[in-house]
Design an enzyme around this catalytic site. Structure first.
Site, mmCIF file in Angstrom:
data_model
loop_
_atom_site.group_PDB
_atom_site.id
_atom_site.type_symbol
_atom_site.label_atom_id
_atom_site.label_comp_id
_atom_site.label_asym_id
_atom_site.label_seq_id
_atom_site.Cartn_x
_atom_site.Cartn_y
_atom_site.Cartn_z
ATOM 1 N N HIS A 90 52.630 43.457 40.988
ATOM 2 C CA HIS A 90 52.247 42.281 40.197
ATOM 3 C C HIS A 90 52.806 42.441 38.795
ATOM 4 O O HIS A 90 52.356 43.277 38.026
ATOM 5 C CB HIS A 90 50.728 42.133 40.169
ATOM 6 C CG HIS A 90 50.273 41.045 39.250
ATOM 7 N ND1 HIS A 90 50.606 39.729 39.449
ATOM 8 C CD2 HIS A 90 49.567 41.076 38.091
ATOM 9 C CE1 HIS A 90 50.101 39.000 38.466
ATOM 10 N NE2 HIS A 90 49.473 39.792 37.636
ATOM 11 N N ASP B 40 53.425 40.769 35.393
ATOM 12 C CA ASP B 40 53.153 39.671 34.459
ATOM 13 C C ASP B 40 54.386 39.363 33.628
ATOM 14 O O ASP B 40 54.976 40.268 33.041
ATOM 15 C CB ASP B 40 52.024 40.070 33.505
ATOM 16 C CG ASP B 40 50.729 40.337 34.233
ATOM 17 O OD1 ASP B 40 50.106 39.378 34.687
ATOM 18 O OD2 ASP B 40 50.362 41.530 34.345
ATOM 19 N N ASP C 237 46.488 36.457 40.431
ATOM 20 C CA ASP C 237 45.829 36.903 39.203
ATOM 21 C C ASP C 237 45.260 35.801 38.317
ATOM 22 O O ASP C 237 44.477 36.108 37.424
ATOM 23 C CB ASP C 237 46.782 37.798 38.395
ATOM 24 C CG ASP C 237 46.033 38.760 37.474
ATOM 25 O OD1 ASP C 237 44.840 39.001 37.719
ATOM 26 O OD2 ASP C 237 46.630 39.242 36.503
HETATM 27 ZN ZN LIG Z 1 48.540 39.292 35.829
#
Ligand SMILES: [Zn+2]
Ligand SMILES: *[C@@H]1O[C@H](CO)[C@@H](O)[C@H](O)[C@H]1NC(C)=O
Ligand SMILES: *[C@@H]1O[C@H](CO)[C@@H](O)[C@H](O)[C@H]1NC(C)=O
Ligand SMILES: *[C@@H]1O[C@H](CO)[C@@H](O)[C@H](O)[C@H]1NC(C)=O
Ligand SMILES: *[C@@H]1O[C@H](CO)[C@@H](O)[C@H](O)[C@H]1NC(C)=O
Ligand SMILES: *[C@@H]1O[C@H](CO)[C@@H](O)[C@H](O)[C@H]1NC(C)=O
Ligand SMILES: *[C@@H]1O[C@H](CO)[C@@H](O)[C@H](O)[C@H]1NC(C)=O
Ligand SMILES: *[C@@H]1O[C@H](CO)[C@@H](O)[C@H](O)[C@H]1NC(C)=O
Ligand SMILES: *[C@@H]1O[C@H](CO)[C@@H](O)[C@H](O)[C@H]1NC(C)=O
Ligand SMILES: *[C@@H]1O[C@H](CO)[C@@H](O)[C@H](O)[C@H]1NC(C)=O
Ligand SMILES: *[C@@H]1O[C@H](CO)[C@@H](O)[C@H](O)[C@H]1NC(C)=O
Length: 881
Positions: free
Chosen positions: A50, A52, A174
């Site tokens: 994951h 960002d 998320d």
């Molecule tokens: Zn995130």
């Protein structure tokens, strides 16, 4: 902000792409999926990271792995490392989600590596999931931004990988809550399914008990089955099961499988895995379950993960000989979804949304709806500018031409104008560079999709048109008068909540912070004990300048030709004396009997009904009576009173949190400054400062509409379109002759041959490839807004739409513009419908544009996307200066 966005777009446009590798029979897609074993519990391991696209570090810092003291994360190494692992073992799989990072990496690779990656994608070993430029937030984004950023990512993937680069799955693991409009947009992008990581803890607990973690989300009342989207809630957010995280960033016990060594632990690890699999299976309904094997920025050294997962697969499956029914293998979200679809069962449905999100009784993630209000304002402003740039870029695509007779010669017209003094508080905003002390206001009529030029001369004798009086008795907004003679008392003022202090050691010590809104107490404190006012009147508008305190002021503005009041608020620096963090709201109180109900928009588009202290799908345990009733407001919030036949609507100029905590009342949080971290990762209090190092000063607008309920829908839809995309003003000093200018340059222009129907909005007009442009038209009314009028379907002919070019061919595509609609299809699902089993074919086909005129029909809330081929031989616009 706007400039940097422009630069980014320009850079990206000029980047080369390598052609998709031509080879026969790609095995990407569902046909390459591992099948699992019938009768066994099939465990799909999803290797993922994951990443960002900017959080504690900048995007480039994350990409390179710079500034690792802030966060140990380097995406380039993840891709380097994973690709090597995949090449050496065709059974291994990996998904990649954020195209912003993938694209940075891809541009730096040589042909040899590119071909290897293309092979991995073609073979289904590397699969793009989600595939937007980033995994966007769902509470604070506008649909225009969501569509643009998904399209931008999709296009890079399609150009590079052809049909194997078309993502099939939405992957929103998320975001802190999920919007119904996002699901609707994803369905229209032809995703087969959507997986979520975070849902409210009470909701999740009930869904686990009732085996309703997986469902068909009915995401639009207007669009119907074409907006249905299969949605699955992942078991562990997006983490691996406890004890099975093998990254360098984790510390789970590895699988130690050499019996000659002391720490041999295969039996214990395998038993633990099998137990977890069985526990998890109790919450789901098929004999397939999913385990996300990854975390934030995992796989910088992919060997750690894969080496241990290889062993799990080997030793867990070996147990089948001894009667275990657990079968584990490398998979992907699309392969898991495919298995669910193959199961041919009947799924529950959901029609509301997943807001607000609470992760425990005192952690309602409703503060971030408002946090960083200036940046939220810039985002809206930048989108407006970006759309203007794309439109101009398209209209000017053939370069300059002569002004010719298009050009309108200037006429000297004496406009009625008004000079309006700028409040002192605005003049004193730290960082303001303008020296202006007043604003010039005059009425103009602008051509659609075009521009006009005005020459403004300073005259020696001018009339300020102002009458400044200081004797205004009522110091607060008290009453609205409707044109039909009805008066409604509306009190508006500002209040503050005391943000909870805390060390987050337990749920009850949670602090209010960047994400979490947690007021100490349910009654906010008023800020209107000493309001001073100045009145400004004139022929075009009247203003009341209110000062509430040294750090809150407001202009109430009423134009002579509009039906709404504009409230321009200015808040900050928020004082933090005595260690008290404050969350500032504006509140409107009326006597409307709104009966616990209020309405908020999703991503600036469809509107959802909210009921105070209730959730549509479970019985809510109210642990935070204020923040648990806050919802995202991207563009509008309203309440109505059916017996009085009155609706009060507030349109916002940016995303904010809002609620109605008592009947007749609406509040919006405009600014917040807090002194404690809320312990969800940012590691600092939300204590934004401005250029002077003091607390940030924020300025924004609310438009207040009051109308009868039957026409309020129409009014708010029309006005909110105008707020979203405002005319862009640009100024230049000019000393020559207006006539000379007008002979040389086009001064007034419209790109449309005739106006679009009043319920149709041109959502996208941008250059695409070669001779084609991307065109999106949307019907921006819901069925219920104006049932007998603008909510009706509308017809448009694309052929003769534009002034500067002819449309010679039209291809309709999915919303993300990565597949022709005629080739696109989606999974069908069985859902419960009035206790009968109904097969929903969600891949609904629309009528293609018909006839030589390319006629199309748009139904309420429909967005239609076209790649339009243009004929270049037409005269072009001369100069856009
Ligand atoms: Zn995130
Ligand atoms: C990031 O690293 C660069 C180079 O070491 C340094 O100049 C900069 O201050 C760092 N930024 C932050 C926010 O720590
Ligand atoms: C799916 O189930 C229905 C009945 O529940 C059955 O009629 C149908 O044949 C099944 N389809 C497949 C492909 O198994
Ligand atoms: C909450 O407010 C009360 C006073 O209203 C105060 O006594 C208490 O210390 C505050 N608690 C926190 C955690 O800020
Ligand atoms: C009210 O505010 C004005 C101007 O800000 C100030 O001069 C006056 O002293 C204040 N009055 C009270 C009672 O605080
Ligand atoms: C507003 O003022 C303009 C300029 O005086 C005038 O043309 C227009 O009729 C006025 N509109 C209303 C609703 O009074
Ligand atoms: C509501 O939540 C609180 C805090 O978690 C808990 O103590 C209480 O038992 C819950 N009440 C119900 C009815 O579930
Ligand atoms: C908040 O910001 C101000 C101004 O920069 C600073 O003086 C203060 O120490 C900060 N407080 C906290 C708790 O971060
Ligand atoms: C109410 O809305 C209708 C439809 O947009 C509009 O024509 C009318 O002027 C509005 N009235 C008021 C008082 O805002
Ligand atoms: C027009 O577009 C269609 C696809 O929508 C394509 O099949 C056809 O060849 C195109 N025609 C021309 C003249 O470009
Ligand atoms: C389903 O039930 C609702 C009311 O419960 C009813 O209005 C609707 O007509 C039913 N639909 C079908 C297809 O039977």
């Amino acid at each position: 902000m706007c400039l940097s966005q422009l630069v980014i777009i320009a850079l990206l446009l000029s980047m080369g792409t390598s052609k998709p590798l031509k080879q026969d029979r790609p095995s990407c897609g569902y046909q390459s999926c591992p099948q699992g074993k019938p009768g066994m519990l099939n465990v799909h391991l999803i290797c993922h990271t994951h990443d960002d696209v900017g959080w504690l570090k900048t995007v480039d810092q994350y990409f390179y792995g710079a500034n690792n003291t802030i966060q140990r994360a380097g995406v380039q190494y993840i891709l380097d490392s994973v690709i090597q692992e995949l090449r050496h073992d065709p059974k291994k799989r990996f998904i990649y989600v954020e195209t912003a990072f993938f694209w940075r990496w891809w541009r730096q690779q040589h042909d040899h590596m590119r071909h290897q990656v293309q092979k991995l994608v073609r073979d289904g070993q590397l699969e793009f999931i989600g595939g937007g430029w980033s995994m966007n937030d769902e509470a604070t984004c506008h649909y225009n931004d969501i569509i643009d950023q998904m399209t931008w990512g999709f296009r890079r993937l399609s150009d590079t990988f052809g049909s194997c680069g078309i993502p099939r799955i939405g992957w929103q693991i998320d975001p802190f809550g999920h919007s119904r409009e996002q699901a609707s947009l994803f369905a229209q992008m032809y995703f087969d399914g959507l997986f979520l990581g975070r849902i409210d803890y009470q909701d999740k607990s009930k869904r686990q008990k009732t085996q309703t973690m997986e469902m068909v989300w009915k995401a639009s009342d207007d669009i119907g089955p074409a907006a249905d989207l299969f949605t699955g809630v992942l078991p562990n957010t997006y983490s691996p099961p406890a004890g099975f995280c093998f990254d360098t960033l984790c510390d789970s016990v590895p699988i130690m499988d050499d019996p000659r060594l002391h720490d041999y632990n295969v039996n214990e690890r395998v038993d633990s895995f099998i137990k977890i699999a069985h526990e998890q299976a109790k919450m789901y309904t098929t004999n397939h379950i999913v385990m996300t094997m990854g975390e934030d920025f995992n796989y910088q050294n992919a060997n750690l993960w894969y080496k241990n997962l290889d062993k799990i697969i080997k030793y867990v499956n070996e147990k089948q000989k001894n009667g275990s029914n657990v079968n584990v293998f490398y998979s992907t979200p699309s392969c898991y979804l495919y298995a669910l679809n193959q199961a041919n069962k009947t799924w529950p449905t959901k029609s509301d949304d997943f807001f607000p999100y609470a992760s425990d009784p005192h952690a309602y993630w409703t503060g971030y709806f408002t946090s960083r209000p200036s940046i939220k304002g810039f985002v809206k402003h930048s989108n407006n500018f970006l759309q203007v740039c794309k439109q101009l870029d398209t209209l000017a695509r053939l370069g300059p031409m002569d002004a010719g007779d298009v050009s309108v010669l200037p006429l000297q017209v004496s406009f009625l104008f008004q000079l309006v003094p700028i409040p002192l508080a605005v003049q004193k905003i730290p960082g303001r560079v303008s020296k202006a002390t007043s604003e010039l206001v005059f009425n103009v009529k602008l051509p659609a999709l075009g521009f006009s030029t005005y020459f403004i001369r300073k005259s020696n004798k001018f009339n300020t048109g102002c009458d400044i009086a200081n004797r205004w008795k009522t110091r607060l907004l008290r009453e609205f008068h409707l044109s039909n003679g009805i008066k409604l008392p509306v009190k508006q003022s500002f209040y503050w909540y005391n943000g909870m202090n805390g060390n987050n050691s337990e749920a009850k010590f949670r602090a209010s912070g960047a994400y979490i809104f947690r007021p100490n107490g349910t009654t906010p404190y008023p800020i209107d004990n000493n309001v001073t006012v100045t009145l400004v009147t004139g022929p075009l508008l009247n203003e009341i300048h209110q000062t509430f305190s040294p750090w809150i002021s407001q202009v109430i503005r009423i134009y002579n030709n509009t039906k709404y009041a504009e409230l321009e608020w200015l808040v900050g620096p928020i004082p933090i004396k005595n260690n008290i963090g404050k969350e500032i709201i504006t509140r409107f109180d009326t006597n409307l009997q709104s009966k616990k109900k209020f309405y908020t928009d999703a991503n600036g588009r469809q509107v959802l009904k909210r009921v105070r202290n209730e959730r549509p799908t479970w019985s809510l345990n109210i642990t935070e009576p204020v923040s648990g009733n806050y919802y995202p407001v991207n563009s509008r919030i309203y309440i109505k009173d059916d017996s009085k036949n009155i609706q009060l609507t507030i349109l916002t100029d940016r995303s904010q949190g809002g609620s109605s905590l008592s009947d007749g009342s609406i509040e919006l949080m405009v600014h917040r400054r807090l002194l404690y971290d809320d312990a969800f990762g940012v590691g600092e209090p939300l204590n934004e400062t401005g250029v002077d190092g003091r607390g940030l000063v924020v300025r924004g607008r609310h438009l207040i509409l009051l109308n009868s309920t039957s026409v309020a829908g129409k009014q708010q839809r029309e006005l909110s379109e105008k707020v979203l995309l405002q005319p862009w003003l640009s100024f230049a000093p000019f000393s020559g002759s207006e006539y000379e200018w007008a002979k040389q340059f086009t001064t007034e222009y419209s790109g449309l041959k005739r106006p679009l129907p009043p319920n149709i909005h041109l959502l996208t007009l941008e250059q695409w490839k070669g001779n084609s442009v991307l065109l999106r038209l949307e019907h921006f009314f819901e069925k219920t807004d104006d049932p007998r009028g603008l909510s009706k379907p509308a017809n448009v002919s694309l052929k003769d739409m534009f002034t500067p070019f002819n449309v010679v061919n039209v291809t309709e595509t999915t919303l993300g513009a990565n597949q022709p609609l005629r080739k696109a299809s989606r999974f069908a699902w069985n859902i419960e419908h009035n206790s009968t089993r109904t097969n929903v074919n969600t891949g609904h086909q629309r009528d293609a544009p018909t006839g030589p005129e390319f006629n199309i029909t748009l139904n309420p809330m429909e967005i239609r996307t076209f790649l339009v081929t243009l004929n270049d031989s037409v005269k072009q616009l001369k100069s856009i200066s």
